[in-house]
Design an enzyme around this catalytic site. Structure first.
Site, PDB file in Angstrom:
ATOM      1  N   GLU A 109       0.775  -1.307  -0.051  1.00 41.97           N
ATOM      2  CA  GLU A 109       0.020  -0.205   0.007  1.00 41.97           C
ATOM      3  C   GLU A 109       0.875   1.296   0.008  1.00 41.97           C
ATOM      4  O   GLU A 109       1.916   1.405   0.667  1.00 41.97           O
ATOM      5  CB  GLU A 109      -0.908   0.151   1.279  1.00 41.97           C
ATOM      6  CG  GLU A 109      -1.580   1.091   1.702  1.00 41.97           C
ATOM      7  CD  GLU A 109      -2.041   1.399   2.979  1.00 41.97           C
ATOM      8  OE1 GLU A 109      -1.630   0.687   3.852  1.00 41.97           O
ATOM      9  OE2 GLU A 109      -2.514   2.544   3.324  1.00 41.97           O
ATOM     10  N   ASP A 143      -0.480  -0.865   6.179  1.00 42.07           N
ATOM     11  CA  ASP A 143       0.008  -0.116   7.379  1.00 42.07           C
ATOM     12  C   ASP A 143      -0.792  -0.842   8.604  1.00 42.07           C
ATOM     13  O   ASP A 143      -1.879  -1.270   8.333  1.00 42.07           O
ATOM     14  CB  ASP A 143      -0.443   1.403   7.466  1.00 42.07           C
ATOM     15  CG  ASP A 143       0.604   2.193   6.750  1.00 42.07           C
ATOM     16  OD1 ASP A 143       1.695   1.821   6.469  1.00 42.07           O
ATOM     17  OD2 ASP A 143       0.289   3.395   6.279  1.00 42.07           O
ATOM     18  N   ASP A 166      -2.968   0.409  10.582  1.00 41.30           N
ATOM     19  CA  ASP A 166      -3.984   1.297  11.151  1.00 41.30           C
ATOM     20  C   ASP A 166      -5.222   1.001  10.397  1.00 41.30           C
ATOM     21  O   ASP A 166      -5.349  -0.209   9.825  1.00 41.30           O
ATOM     22  CB  ASP A 166      -3.402   2.707  10.957  1.00 41.30           C
ATOM     23  CG  ASP A 166      -3.230   2.985   9.488  1.00 41.30           C
ATOM     24  OD1 ASP A 166      -3.504   2.162   8.459  1.00 41.30           O
ATOM     25  OD2 ASP A 166      -2.727   3.986   9.071  1.00 41.30           O
TER      26      ASP A 166
END
Ligand code: 0RA
Length: 648
Positions: A439, A512, A514
């Site tokens: 990503e 990530d 998150d």
């Protein structure tokens, strides 16, 4: 239902003779190589212990003697399974000095010797025999009610520590097995309530007339005790399909149900179309979920296509000039459950979940063809919505073909046709090549610099990934990101998907840690699960695990992959001088760090993506990616605090 209430267990001692040595050696073999019998020593193997015991009770119900199974997870972490079947025979063998029950509990595969009933839930990883559960349990308590009495016996690590002893009178009949999985064998003793519920619910759908209860007595994270679940479905496979289609618009109600069979093979099928673009066929052979399909699924597909075409011509929903509907035209929105039972199932394939028996194809084909013919005669109104939908699907597929041609042209093994953003590896052997789907451009850049270019390729992703749960293939293929992925993988998508052309046998999703990263990961997983499931089945898909923290103390540094690990590390190091860096994204790591922590095969931590239970996975993706907001909110609230593993 009478209980096998706790009393004083039997306490007579057992003497060993030469005849027992063989048994002990057999159990020792199971303890030495548990993987050979139950798959692995992780959560999957642990759950198999429960399935194995439950399957024995299910066999007793298939033989016509039990209609109730109660499963309990006790507070001490042990599990009990009780049924109201005949009870394992208790009589002593002539001369042998051992009860039949003890033979069943201690001799590998002994259950079958008693020939309980026609069909046994066996094959794949199941059917190894309850003696395997006994061998892998630190203790096991057996109680049997039979012939007016109650009998008990206790085992430790497979070895009887008491004789089978009559402990009282009982007018009940049945078997109770309570076992504590051995912590010397299993890496975890933590059962997943969702996983067990999924399988128990599935078994209840597949065996109408049986009642299965599940009582997880462990308090949840809030300290609440979850309620007792009862699974019982008079409607059988019909109820199963209704359950799968809940929250969706059905093209007709209720699902069509078909029953047939020949030569000792029985066939049951339920079919319903819904308003989505996805096909979902769940197929079972002797109650085992055959995720890799097989002859029963091929027979079903042929019959469905032929029956719908024949009937549509007959009632002129298809005109002479119209081409026949193809199997692919009829996939969109199809939900079906197929359950066959046969005497000697052959399980093939990578994960032994593909039914191989050749004769089953024809048996399912005729049963489904005949069944559909009757259904169309009795309810002529169900045909039109199916045909209308298939014609629309065909038009959309023609549009998709054009879009796909663009992709296909680009998916050749020709370097010039690979997407421009792909930094390919030099190795051309797929079995030695890895693809990192990363990503963001900055993380992609670090990965390109950090990788070992001889065998690691990097595909940085930028832009929005379409939610494939809500779109048709033509639209999906017009999405740049998805097209780039399909081109890089080289194996096509949809109709011309061919896993043998896959260019990398290890594919890592790297995002990530998150919320956005989790969202992207879920979108990518959905793409693979819905459109390239074989890549998951064959074990090619992984999720990279970048560290969350770096703890630096003087010259020494250590990476931590969870909050728990960070706590442990900072607790032991004189934490005042330790400097903790939190990585908010992959982009914050430099190329060397990314290599060291996340890409170096010697050091990296990766999760292999597996479909633990196809129905649960379908449900999970439906919840995470579908239209309904309320179930998603509920799911996130329930699971937000859990560390999810990737057994989807
Ligand atoms: C061997 C023979 C018979 C039944 C069973 C085993 C049996 C095993 C289990 C395990 C859990 N529940 C079970 N119920 C039955 C046949 C008994 C007979 O012929 O009477």
């Amino acid at each position: 239902m009478p209980d096998f209430s706790d009393g004083n267990g039997a306490s007579a001692h057992v003497d060993y003779g030469a005849k027992d040595i063989q048994v002990l050696e057999g159990l020792e073999a199971v303890r030495k190589r548990p993987g050979m019998y139950i798959g692995d020593q992780g959560p999957r193997g642990l759950h198999h212990l429960v399935y194995e015991v439950v399957d024995n009770s299910i066999d007793e119900s298939l033989a016509g003697f039990a209609d109730r199974i109660d499963v309990v997870i006790h507070l001490d972490g042990s599990v009990s399974v009780q049924d109201n079947g005949r009870g394992i025979p208790t009589e002593y063998h002539e001369g042998g000095g051992k009860s039949a029950a003890e033979v069943v509990m201690t001799v590998l595969h002994a259950g079958g010797k008693f020939s309980k009933g026609a069909y046994q839930v066996s094959g794949g990883l199941h059917g190894v025999g309850v003696s395997v559960v006994n061998a892998l349990s630190s203790w096991l308590e057996l109680r049997i009610c039979r012939d007016g009495g109650e009998y008990r016996q206790r085992y430790e690590r497979g070895v009887p520590v008491t004789e089978l002893t009559r402990t009282g009178d009982s007018s009940f009949h049945g078997t109770f097995v309570q076992f504590m999985a051995d912590d010397e064998i299993f890496s975890t003793l933590e059962y997943s309530s969702d996983t067990l519920k999924g399988r128990l619910r599935e078994l209840a759908f597949l065996n109408p007339g049986i009642t299965i209860t599940f009582d997880d007595r462990r308090p949840d994270s809030e300290g609440n005790k979850p309620q007792l679940k009862t699974y019982s479905y008079e409607g059988g496979l019909r109820s199963f399909v209704e359950y799968l289609n809940r929250g969706k618009d059905a093209a007709f109600k209720p699902p069509v149900f078909i029953q047939g069979g020949k030569d000792g093979t029985t066939v049951e099928v339920a079919i319903q179309y819904n308003d989505t673009y996805i096909e979902r066929i769940f197929a079972f052979a002797n109650l085992i979920n055959t995720v890799e399909g097989g002859t029963h699924v091929s027979g079903f597909r042929t019959a469905l296509t032929r029956a719908i075409n024949d009937e549509s011509r007959k009632v002129k929903l298809l005109k002479e000039k119209d081409a026949n509907l193809t199997g692919d035209d009829l996939k969109e929105g199809l939900t079906a459950v197929i359950s066959v039972k046969l005497l000697e199932p052959q399980f093939e394939g990578q994960t032994k979940t593909k039914l191989g028996n050749g004769d089953v194809k024809g048996i399912v084909d005729s049963a489904v063809y005949e069944g559909l013919k009757i259904a169309f005669e009795e309810q002529p109104e169900i045909l039109r919505p199916i045909v209308d939908k298939a014609i629309k699907a065909r038009q959309a597929r023609e549009a998709a073909r054009k879009a796909r041609d663009l992709v296909r042209r680009g998916s050749a093994m020709n370097k010039l046709d690979l997407p421009g953003k792909l930094a390919d590896c030099s190795n051309r052997d797929p079995s030695q090549s890895e693809l990192y789907i990363v990503e963001g451009d900055s993380a992609g850049g670090s990965a390109k610099q950090g990788r070992d270019r001889s065998f690691q390729a990097i595909l940085p992703l930028r832009g929005k990934i379409l939610n494939v749960e809500k779109a048709r293939l033509d639209k999906i293929l017009s999405n740049d990101v998805i097209r780039t992925i399909v081109q890089a993988l080289g194996c096509g998508i949809g109709e011309d998907f061919d896993p043998s052309r896959l260019r990398y046998h290890k594919i890592f999703l790297m995002a990530d840690a998150d919320v956005d990263g989790a969202h992207i990961r879920t979108l990518l997983l959905t793409l693979f699960y819905r459109y390239m499931p074989q890549i998951i089945e064959q074990g090619h898909l992984f999720v990279a695990q970048p560290p969350l923290y770096r703890v630096q103390e003087g010259k020494k540094s250590r990476y931590c992959y969870s909050d728990k690990e960070l706590k442990e590390v900072t607790a032991v190091s004189a934490s005042k001088n330790a400097h903790v860096q939190r990585y908010k994204g992959l982009g914050e790591m430099n190329p060397d760090q990314l290599w060291e922590t996340t890409m170096d095969p010697e050091n990296r931590i990766v999760l292999k993506v597996r479909v633990e239970d196809a129905v649960l996975a379908d449900e999970l993706f439906g919840i995470l990616m579908g239209d309904a907001v309320e179930p998603r909110r509920e799911f996130i609230e329930t699971h937000a605090r859990e560390v999810r593993n990737l057994d989807i």
